[in-house]
Structures are given as C-alpha cells and as structure tokens.
Design an enzyme around this catalytic site. Structure first.
Site: not given
Length: 99
Positions: A12-14, A41, A43
């Site tokens: 998960a990322c920003d 994807t 976050v």
C-alpha cells in the site's frame, strides 16, 4: 498467521508511484516461486482479499484503519528493509507473521 498460508501481499502506498512500485516488483520476483501474488494499491483502497499489507511506517495508521483485520508490516526503507526481509523469509520458510 503462518507464512505458508499467505497467497496475496498488498503493498500500500500514498501516491501510487515511485519507490513503492519498485518494492512491489521486487517482492513479486522474490515470492513468485512461493505462489504468492503481490499487488500494489493506494493505502485508502486495500482490497479485502489481502492476506498481508506492507506499507511505509508513515502510512501505518491509515493502512490499519483500512484493513484492521490484516497483518501489517511497516518498513522504513523501500528496498532492503529488515521488516520486509523477515516477511519474505516467513513466507518462504513457514514462519509466523503477527497482526
């Protein structure tokens, strides 16, 4: 959760670009033989079928809120972080992964 039971890891990322994409690609290569899918994807959009969520420690609270029932692995360094290395080892060797 035992690492051998993991079938899907979500990074998960920003923003959805850059370093987290490299981490997802690296994990995909490392875990291919173990039969584990790796998905990248935002976050705020962690899929319900994730077995484990991996994210930068700065996003940990948001990831926990979006997937409260999933084990969460947070890291400080995008490539070569010990927390990610422990996750990979647990998946390959059947070690325990905490929530």
């Amino acid at each position: 959760m035992n690492g051998k039971d993991i079938r899907k890891v979500v990074v998960a990322c920003d923003a959805g670009m850059g370093s987290s994409v490299m981490l997802a690609s690296s994990l995909r290569k490392e875990l291919r033989k173990a039969g584990v899918a790796v998905e990248h994807t935002p976050v705020n959009s962690i899929p319900g079928d994730a077995d484990v969520v991996v994210c930068h420690e700065g996003l940990g609270a948001r990831a926990r809120a979006g997937a409260p029932d999933k084990p969460l692995v947070t890291f400080q360094v995008f490539l070569g972080d010990p927390a990610v290395a422990r996750l990979v080892a647990a998946i390959k060797d059947g070690g325990e992964i905490g929530a």
